[in-house]
Design a protein around this motif. Sequence first.
Motif, PDB file in Angstrom:
ATOM      1  N   ALA A 180       0.832  -1.201   0.000  1.00  0.00           N
ATOM      2  CA  ALA A 180       0.000   0.000   0.000  1.00  0.00           C
ATOM      3  C   ALA A 180       0.865   1.248   0.000  1.00  0.00           C
ATOM      4  N   ALA A 181       0.336   2.297  -0.616  1.00  0.00           N
ATOM      5  CA  ALA A 181       0.966   3.613  -0.616  1.00  0.00           C
ATOM      6  C   ALA A 181      -0.060   4.638  -0.152  1.00  0.00           C
ATOM      7  N   SER A 182       0.382   5.600   0.639  1.00  0.00           N
ATOM      8  CA  SER A 182      -0.514   6.652   1.093  1.00  0.00           C
ATOM      9  C   SER A 182      -0.874   7.572  -0.069  1.00  0.00           C
ATOM     10  N   LEU A 183      -2.045   8.139  -0.015  1.00  0.00           N
ATOM     11  CA  LEU A 183      -2.487   9.088  -1.036  1.00  0.00           C
ATOM     12  C   LEU A 183      -3.071  10.310  -0.345  1.00  0.00           C
ATOM     13  N   CYS A 184      -2.437  11.454  -0.565  1.00  0.00           N
ATOM     14  CA  CYS A 184      -2.903  12.705   0.022  1.00  0.00           C
ATOM     15  C   CYS A 184      -2.298  13.854  -0.770  1.00  0.00           C
ATOM     16  N   LEU A 185      -2.662  15.072  -0.420  1.00  0.00           N
ATOM     17  CA  LEU A 185      -2.033  16.245  -1.000  1.00  0.00           C
ATOM     18  C   LEU A 185      -0.647  16.409  -0.389  1.00  0.00           C
ATOM     19  N   LEU A 186       0.310  16.882  -1.176  1.00  0.00           N
ATOM     20  CA  LEU A 186       1.665  17.034  -0.635  1.00  0.00           C
ATOM     21  C   LEU A 186       1.702  17.990   0.546  1.00  0.00           C
ATOM     22  N   GLY A 187       0.817  18.985   0.553  1.00  0.00           N
ATOM     23  CA  GLY A 187       0.781  19.922   1.666  1.00  0.00           C
ATOM     24  C   GLY A 187       0.435  19.277   2.994  1.00  0.00           C
TER      25      GLY A 187
ATOM     26  N   LEU B 222      -0.079  13.414  -4.264  1.00  0.00           N
ATOM     27  CA  LEU B 222      -0.477  13.960  -5.562  1.00  0.00           C
ATOM     28  C   LEU B 222       0.507  15.064  -5.959  1.00  0.00           C
ATOM     29  N   VAL B 223       1.174  14.890  -7.079  1.00  0.00           N
ATOM     30  CA  VAL B 223       2.170  15.852  -7.545  1.00  0.00           C
ATOM     31  C   VAL B 223       1.656  16.512  -8.812  1.00  0.00           C
ATOM     32  N   VAL B 224       1.427  17.828  -8.742  1.00  0.00           N
ATOM     33  CA  VAL B 224       1.045  18.606  -9.920  1.00  0.00           C
ATOM     34  C   VAL B 224       1.839  19.906  -9.895  1.00  0.00           C
ATOM     35  N   HIS B 225       1.960  20.528 -11.049  1.00  0.00           N
ATOM     36  CA  HIS B 225       2.678  21.794 -11.150  1.00  0.00           C
ATOM     37  C   HIS B 225       1.920  22.862 -10.365  1.00  0.00           C
TER      38      HIS B 225
ATOM     39  N   ALA C 217       7.729  21.435  -1.373  1.00  0.00           N
ATOM     40  CA  ALA C 217       6.894  20.313  -0.938  1.00  0.00           C
ATOM     41  C   ALA C 217       7.576  18.980  -1.219  1.00  0.00           C
ATOM     42  N   LEU C 218       8.229  18.876  -2.369  1.00  0.00           N
ATOM     43  CA  LEU C 218       8.945  17.638  -2.696  1.00  0.00           C
ATOM     44  C   LEU C 218      10.145  17.447  -1.768  1.00  0.00           C
ATOM     45  N   ASP C 219      10.800  18.529  -1.386  1.00  0.00           N
ATOM     46  CA  ASP C 219      11.909  18.402  -0.430  1.00  0.00           C
ATOM     47  C   ASP C 219      11.406  17.836   0.901  1.00  0.00           C
ATOM     48  N   ARG C 220      10.233  18.293   1.347  1.00  0.00           N
ATOM     49  CA  ARG C 220       9.658  17.741   2.581  1.00  0.00           C
ATOM     50  C   ARG C 220       9.313  16.264   2.401  1.00  0.00           C
ATOM     51  N   LEU C 221       8.748  15.932   1.250  1.00  0.00           N
ATOM     52  CA  LEU C 221       8.370  14.546   0.968  1.00  0.00           C
ATOM     53  C   LEU C 221       9.583  13.636   0.986  1.00  0.00           C
TER      54      LEU C 221
ATOM     55  N   LEU D 201       8.894   5.652  -2.435  1.00  0.00           N
ATOM     56  CA  LEU D 201       7.859   6.593  -2.843  1.00  0.00           C
ATOM     57  C   LEU D 201       7.070   6.056  -4.022  1.00  0.00           C
ATOM     58  N   ASP D 202       5.763   6.288  -4.004  1.00  0.00           N
ATOM     59  CA  ASP D 202       4.879   5.935  -5.118  1.00  0.00           C
ATOM     60  C   ASP D 202       3.895   7.084  -5.278  1.00  0.00           C
ATOM     61  N   LEU D 203       4.041   7.833  -6.361  1.00  0.00           N
ATOM     62  CA  LEU D 203       3.374   9.117  -6.502  1.00  0.00           C
ATOM     63  C   LEU D 203       2.419   9.153  -7.689  1.00  0.00           C
ATOM     64  N   HIS D 204       1.351   9.958  -7.546  1.00  0.00           N
ATOM     65  CA  HIS D 204       0.509  10.340  -8.669  1.00  0.00           C
ATOM     66  C   HIS D 204       1.094  11.638  -9.236  1.00  0.00           C
ATOM     67  N   VAL D 205       1.459  11.641 -10.521  1.00  0.00           N
ATOM     68  CA  VAL D 205       2.187  12.777 -11.073  1.00  0.00           C
ATOM     69  C   VAL D 205       1.513  13.272 -12.360  1.00  0.00           C
ATOM     70  N   ASP D 206       1.235  14.563 -12.408  1.00  0.00           N
ATOM     71  CA  ASP D 206       0.743  15.216 -13.633  1.00  0.00           C
ATOM     72  C   ASP D 206      -0.403  14.435 -14.279  1.00  0.00           C
ATOM     73  N   GLU D 207      -1.414  14.119 -13.486  1.00  0.00           N
ATOM     74  CA  GLU D 207      -2.572  13.407 -14.039  1.00  0.00           C
ATOM     75  C   GLU D 207      -3.518  14.422 -14.665  1.00  0.00           C
ATOM     76  N   ASN D 208      -3.049  15.009 -15.751  1.00  0.00           N
ATOM     77  CA  ASN D 208      -3.809  16.049 -16.426  1.00  0.00           C
ATOM     78  C   ASN D 208      -3.231  16.246 -17.827  1.00  0.00           C
ATOM     79  N   GLY D 209      -3.848  17.124 -18.595  1.00  0.00           N
ATOM     80  CA  GLY D 209      -3.363  17.434 -19.930  1.00  0.00           C
ATOM     81  C   GLY D 209      -2.798  18.833 -20.017  1.00  0.00           C
ATOM     82  N   VAL D 210      -2.194  19.309 -18.922  1.00  0.00           N
ATOM     83  CA  VAL D 210      -1.666  20.671 -18.869  1.00  0.00           C
ATOM     84  C   VAL D 210      -0.292  20.709 -19.527  1.00  0.00           C
ATOM     85  N   GLU D 211      -0.160  21.485 -20.579  1.00  0.00           N
ATOM     86  CA  GLU D 211       1.093  21.513 -21.335  1.00  0.00           C
ATOM     87  C   GLU D 211       2.256  22.026 -20.494  1.00  0.00           C
TER      88      GLU D 211
END
Length: 433
Positions: free
Chosen positions: A167-174, A199-202, A209-213, A224-234
């Motif tokens: 299992a991996a935790s899932l939350c906002l990086l904040g 959750l990692v997004v721009h 936040a990543l330094d804290r993580l 670490l197991d992260l959700h990253v850029d799950e979007n279509g933002v260029e």
Amino acid sequence: MITPFLDLPDSDTYILRDARVPACLVQARGTEDLVRVDLLVQGGRLAALGAGLERPGVPAVELDGALVWPTFQDIHTHLDKGQIWQRAPNPDGTFAQALTATATDREAHWTRDDIAVRMEFALRSAYAHGTSAIRTHLDSFAPHLDIVWALFRELQARWRGRIDLQAASLCLLGQLAGDVGRAIARQVAATEGGMLGGLVVHEPGLADALDRLFGLASEHGLDLDLHVDENGVETGTGLEQVARAALRHRYRGRVLCGHCCSLAVQPEPRRRETIALVAEAGLGIVSLPLCNLYLQDRQPGATPRWRGITLLHELAAAGVPVMLASDNTRDPFFAYGDLDMLEVFSQSVRIGHLDHPFLDWPRAITTRPAEWMGRPAPLAIGGPADLVVFDARSLNELLSRPQADRLVIRSGRPTATTPPRYRELDGLFHSGC
């Protein structure tokens, strides 16, 4: 009851004769990406694999070229969210509505008993389809945090020997700052195979936040197991910044990044730079094609212009370990699915053009996630005889029908291949729990 197409002898030693296995799983090459071999099963283990195996007195099962795969390894799922579609549909199929519907359902219904019923249902489904290892992300928001992690540890123990669970935790990086972050890290560290995630997004302050993580992960000795850029933002730079953080911290643990969708819509120079950084940092990538196809580029009344997935071929060509997994199942993030890794592979081949030739893409749901989960290599001599036998004789036949009559073998013996009926979940919706 689904009847498998094949019967095994009533013996703990037998030969599966004239099987076809994916060539990449045995470091060999063959016609149409397959190689013909015999498999000797003895005492629940794979004792030998090769052409022309002969053992006097040992019964043989003639497969006539039928496909044999190792059991599947599903490295990215959401078991705690699954099976809530009936009471929490996504009204427009968008990511924003998925977040809202899930949060509302979590607040109203996610008791320990509710989650347990749904997670057991998911595990029984995956087991019937031939999966032997699953990593799930767990929503780690208070007060849900303590409930779901304690329950997961119970399920982990109860399913040991059938499905190995991580299992991996899932939350906002904040949320990972201060006391909340420490509480999440403690739950993860107290769990065998636990990983820190988020959750990692721009966004402004992402580097901090990543330094804290990474600091929290290093302090507790966690991967670490992260959700990253799950979007279509260029302009999304989450993946790039994760890679830079891993290099900056000289991080020795493993970092797996899921989704990474926005990479596919970025300008070519940025794509090349990011992929090079990912390779240098030693990150792994897991793509979730079914969920991403469902959510990404969804606009009312408009046909989607892109497939939602990350750059599978380009990442693989750069030497980045690329995997495929189920992700969400019958919840607001993906309305469909049944934790069947054959379906995941079949649809991924179509969505990502992972064929002509198939190369080593069968590894993306078998040996590669097994390695990243720290599990023994599937089809290893001396390892468990955990196999899935299909009546199909080629990858084309395999991917052209659902293969509902597959034979799942665990420790050398056949298992039930019937998933649980959806009717078993009716109490969750009729009773209002």
